[in-house]
Design a protein around this motif. Structure first.
Motif, PDB file in Angstrom:
ATOM      1  N   PHE A  80      48.381  27.041  43.092  1.00 48.57           N
ATOM      2  CA  PHE A  80      48.940  27.503  44.352  1.00 48.57           C
ATOM      3  C   PHE A  80      48.330  26.668  45.479  1.00 48.57           C
ATOM      4  N   LEU A  81      49.147  25.963  46.240  1.00 45.46           N
ATOM      5  CA  LEU A  81      48.642  25.029  47.237  1.00 45.46           C
ATOM      6  C   LEU A  81      48.580  25.579  48.663  1.00 45.46           C
ATOM      7  N   LEU A  82      48.986  26.833  48.856  1.00 49.93           N
ATOM      8  CA  LEU A  82      48.870  27.392  50.199  1.00 49.93           C
ATOM      9  C   LEU A  82      47.456  27.886  50.491  1.00 49.93           C
ATOM     10  N   ALA A  83      46.682  28.189  49.451  1.00 49.50           N
ATOM     11  CA  ALA A  83      45.304  28.656  49.678  1.00 49.50           C
ATOM     12  C   ALA A  83      44.467  27.615  50.437  1.00 49.50           C
ATOM     13  N   PRO A  84      44.491  26.333  50.050  1.00 47.48           N
ATOM     14  CA  PRO A  84      43.731  25.349  50.838  1.00 47.48           C
ATOM     15  C   PRO A  84      44.244  25.218  52.272  1.00 47.48           C
ATOM     16  N   VAL A  85      45.544  25.381  52.477  1.00 47.31           N
ATOM     17  CA  VAL A  85      46.103  25.302  53.828  1.00 47.31           C
ATOM     18  C   VAL A  85      45.611  26.499  54.650  1.00 47.31           C
ATOM     19  N   ARG A  86      45.544  27.658  54.019  1.00 50.20           N
ATOM     20  CA  ARG A  86      45.015  28.842  54.709  1.00 50.20           C
ATOM     21  C   ARG A  86      43.568  28.589  55.161  1.00 50.20           C
ATOM     22  N   ILE A  88      42.369  25.688  55.986  1.00 55.49           N
ATOM     23  CA  ILE A  88      42.476  24.770  57.120  1.00 55.49           C
ATOM     24  C   ILE A  88      42.832  25.549  58.389  1.00 55.49           C
ATOM     25  N   VAL A  89      43.745  26.508  58.264  1.00 57.72           N
ATOM     26  CA  VAL A  89      44.088  27.353  59.413  1.00 57.72           C
ATOM     27  C   VAL A  89      42.841  28.083  59.899  1.00 57.72           C
ATOM     28  N   SER A  90      42.062  28.641  58.975  1.00 57.72           N
ATOM     29  CA  SER A  90      40.824  29.350  59.344  1.00 57.72           C
ATOM     30  C   SER A  90      39.827  28.429  60.039  1.00 57.72           C
ATOM     31  N   LEU A  91      39.669  27.217  59.521  1.00 62.30           N
ATOM     32  CA  LEU A  91      38.772  26.249  60.146  1.00 62.30           C
ATOM     33  C   LEU A  91      39.238  25.905  61.564  1.00 62.30           C
ATOM     34  N   CYS A  92      40.539  25.737  61.731  1.00 63.26           N
ATOM     35  CA  CYS A  92      41.080  25.451  63.067  1.00 63.26           C
ATOM     36  C   CYS A  92      40.797  26.612  64.011  1.00 63.26           C
ATOM     37  N   ARG A  93      40.925  27.831  63.524  1.00 65.39           N
ATOM     38  CA  ARG A  93      40.648  29.018  64.355  1.00 65.39           C
ATOM     39  C   ARG A  93      39.182  29.065  64.789  1.00 65.39           C
ATOM     40  N   LEU A  94      38.289  28.671  63.876  1.00 67.88           N
ATOM     41  CA  LEU A  94      36.867  28.661  64.208  1.00 67.88           C
ATOM     42  C   LEU A  94      36.528  27.576  65.234  1.00 67.88           C
ATOM     43  N   SER A  95      37.300  26.492  65.222  1.00 66.16           N
ATOM     44  CA  SER A  95      36.997  25.328  66.053  1.00 66.16           C
ATOM     45  C   SER A  95      37.758  25.270  67.364  1.00 66.16           C
ATOM     46  N   ILE A 100      48.250  27.882  66.581  1.00 65.22           N
ATOM     47  CA  ILE A 100      48.455  27.111  65.358  1.00 65.22           C
ATOM     48  C   ILE A 100      49.887  27.292  64.893  1.00 65.22           C
ATOM     49  N   VAL A 101      50.570  26.160  64.736  1.00 66.10           N
ATOM     50  CA  VAL A 101      51.966  26.139  64.321  1.00 66.10           C
ATOM     51  C   VAL A 101      52.042  25.445  62.967  1.00 66.10           C
ATOM     52  N   VAL A 102      52.691  26.092  61.998  1.00 68.74           N
ATOM     53  CA  VAL A 102      52.860  25.480  60.683  1.00 68.74           C
ATOM     54  C   VAL A 102      54.328  25.127  60.476  1.00 68.74           C
ATOM     55  N   GLY A 103      54.549  24.143  59.641  1.00 66.99           N
ATOM     56  CA  GLY A 103      55.900  23.712  59.317  1.00 66.99           C
ATOM     57  C   GLY A 103      55.846  22.817  58.101  1.00 66.99           C
ATOM     58  N   GLU A 119      48.512  33.063  58.101  1.00 64.79           N
ATOM     59  CA  GLU A 119      47.981  33.677  59.317  1.00 64.79           C
ATOM     60  C   GLU A 119      47.989  32.723  60.509  1.00 64.79           C
ATOM     61  N   ALA A 120      49.052  31.923  60.577  1.00 60.31           N
ATOM     62  CA  ALA A 120      49.250  31.033  61.726  1.00 60.31           C
ATOM     63  C   ALA A 120      49.960  31.814  62.831  1.00 60.31           C
ATOM     64  N   ASP A 121      50.028  31.217  64.021  1.00 56.36           N
ATOM     65  CA  ASP A 121      50.657  31.898  65.150  1.00 56.36           C
ATOM     66  C   ASP A 121      52.177  31.764  65.157  1.00 56.36           C
ATOM     67  N   MET A 122      52.664  30.603  64.722  1.00 59.99           N
ATOM     68  CA  MET A 122      54.094  30.326  64.748  1.00 59.99           C
ATOM     69  C   MET A 122      54.449  29.406  63.597  1.00 59.99           C
TER      70      MET A 122
END
Length: 140
Positions: A80-86, A88-95, A100-103, A119-122
């Motif tokens: 499942f490849l969305l777990a690593p992206v999740r 990355i989203v968490s790291l971006c939130r911390l930083s 955060i927009v995903v596509g 758990e992105a914003d858009m």
């Protein structure tokens, strides 16, 4: 507006794909007058540290993350490849406090479920080079 675009793909199975779609989004956002920086997770030995540094240095007003695939397309050893992206989203939130927009192609297959899971914003479903510059204008 300062826009950080992240290619979250780190899969090297068979052939390493170039972040072509994200480059189209970067070009469209740049042509719309935004300052764009592209960050490819594939090209960094320590991607988490490099991404944190890039966010701190660039101080983006919005962060876009491209999701290429939801799985590795290997029936014998599926991943499942969305777990690593999740992550990355968490790291971006911390930083950063930037939205955060995903596509991307992987996101566009299951946009509602993927947006909730990541758990992105858009999210931008479909052709991001058309929609993302318009979305940026609404965020300003």
């Amino acid at each position: 507006m300062r826009v950080l675009l992240i290619s979250a793909n780190t899969e090297t199975t068979s052939m390493v794909p170039l972040p072509l779609g994200l480059n189209c989004v970067a070009l469209a956002a740049g042509n719309a007058g935004h300052q764009v920086e592209l960050f490819d997770l594939m090209s960094n030995a320590n991607p988490r540290a490099a991404l944190s540094e890039a966010i701190g240095r660039f101080d983006p007003r919005v962060i876009g993350i491209s999701v290429r695939n939801v799985d590795n397309q290997n029936m014998r050893e599926p991943r499942f490849l969305l777990a690593p992206v999740r992550n990355i989203v968490s790291l971006c939130r911390l930083s950063s406090d930037a939205p955060i927009v995903v596509g991307g192609a992987g996101f566009s297959i299951f946009p509602v479920a993927a947006l909730r899971y990541l758990e992105a914003d858009m999210g931008v479903c479909g052709e991001g080079e058309v929609a993302f510059p318009l979305l940026l204008d609404t965020l300003e």
